[in-house]
Design an enzyme around this catalytic site. Sequence first.
Site, PDB file in Angstrom:
ATOM      1  CB  SER A 193      15.155   9.959 -43.587  1.00 56.44           C
ATOM      2  OG  SER A 193      14.635  11.243 -43.859  1.00 56.44           O
ATOM      3  CB  THR A 194      17.553  13.350 -41.080  1.00 59.95           C
ATOM      4  OG1 THR A 194      16.324  13.899 -41.527  1.00 59.95           O
ATOM      5  CG2 THR A 194      18.483  14.458 -40.632  1.00 59.95           C
ATOM      6  CG  HIS A 220      12.831   9.978 -46.744  1.00 56.92           C
ATOM      7  ND1 HIS A 220      12.550   9.906 -45.401  1.00 56.92           N
ATOM      8  CD2 HIS A 220      12.191   8.931 -47.328  1.00 56.92           C
ATOM      9  CE1 HIS A 220      11.765   8.865 -45.190  1.00 56.92           C
ATOM     10  NE2 HIS A 220      11.541   8.251 -46.331  1.00 56.92           N
ATOM     11  CG  MET A 313      12.788  13.408 -39.960  1.00 53.70           C
ATOM     12  SD  MET A 313      12.622  15.200 -39.798  1.00 53.70           S
ATOM     13  CE  MET A 313      14.327  15.694 -39.546  1.00 53.70           C
ATOM     14  CG  ASP A 316       8.994   5.938 -45.168  1.00 41.07           C
ATOM     15  OD1 ASP A 316       8.030   5.158 -45.314  1.00 41.07           O
ATOM     16  OD2 ASP A 316       9.745   6.281 -46.094  1.00 41.07           O
TER      17      ASP A 316
END
Length: 373
Positions: A193-194, A220, A313, A316
């Site tokens: 993600s991030t 994401h 973050m 997930d």
Amino acid sequence: MSRPIKVMVVDDTITYRMIMKKVAETIPGVEVIDAASNGQVALDKLSRVVVDVVLLDVEMPVKDGLATLKEITARFPQVTVVMVSGTSRSNANIVMECLNAGALDFVTKPLESNISRAHDALRLDLEPILTVIGQKKSREAEVPPTPPAVAKPAAAPAVRVTASPTPTPAPVRAAAAPVDTGNRPQLLLIGSSTGGPAALSRVLTDLGRRLSIPALIVQHMPPVFTASLAAQLAKASGLTVSEARVGQPLVAGEVLLAPGGQHMALGNEDGKLVITLNDGPKVNECRPAVDVLFMSAAVHFNGPSLCVILTGMGRDGALGVQTMKRNRKSYCITQDKDSCVVYGMPRSVNELGLADETLPLDRIGHRIAELCS
């Protein structure tokens, strides 16, 4: 009580500057202290005011977002930059360059014509990012300053030293078990993600052409941007990387990326594993979600697999890894805290005791190649 993070909004459109300012100021712990109409004005102001975060538009006159980002990274490394972008393909390509050039993350400009819904949509994207930045700044502020160096005493008379003490080795997180060469992974699953685009680029580049099994990635990201990410990853790594399509079979050596805004899962068609896509509800506030892919793999794939959870973050991926490991044929690598942009997803896996190895980013690609060879 920690101080609020100080934010500067940079956008050439006064309407968006006002929207960004108004939305950011509704987020607890955030103070918008300044605004600028282009990158050059922002750089001039950064020389005079203390700013923690810059919300930086991609397209601007005089000095655009990418050029401004590079100069901020070089001159003001303490400042965190979050890109603000439209949703066109050209914007998506630039955002990918920005994420590789040091931007923490990005948000898209809301498309809603209704002002209230536009504010809600922007806040939904912006709040978790600014909250994570605020938490990180608070932790950094709590670190006690390094004590001043103590003056070195005068040299003592020389004495004979018979043996040098052996330095204590730094603790190393070893593999949970030796690699079973008769049980090599046949499927690679990666969630991020991030900070993920840059991390994925590093991992796939380190893998190079040594990838001998199919690989599926969930990053994401909203629609449009994943196509740009796939192209960027293919260019960087030399691997075949593309957005996944419905019914697409898995091919050894090829990397399929979940399209933005859709869940990617594995299905079975006439005994063959194929890609399925759906617009189902968000899972862990995400679509695509790592858990959806991993849990579908647990249902349809019974061979040995390798799960990798990179920076990001939230939580997930934790439930998905837990489900995958029930068949005792899945191995899990998580990215370590020091090399993560945000140590959320890997931490959630580690806290459940599911990681077989936790490695710095620059070792993950090589380790994948070793496990799969």
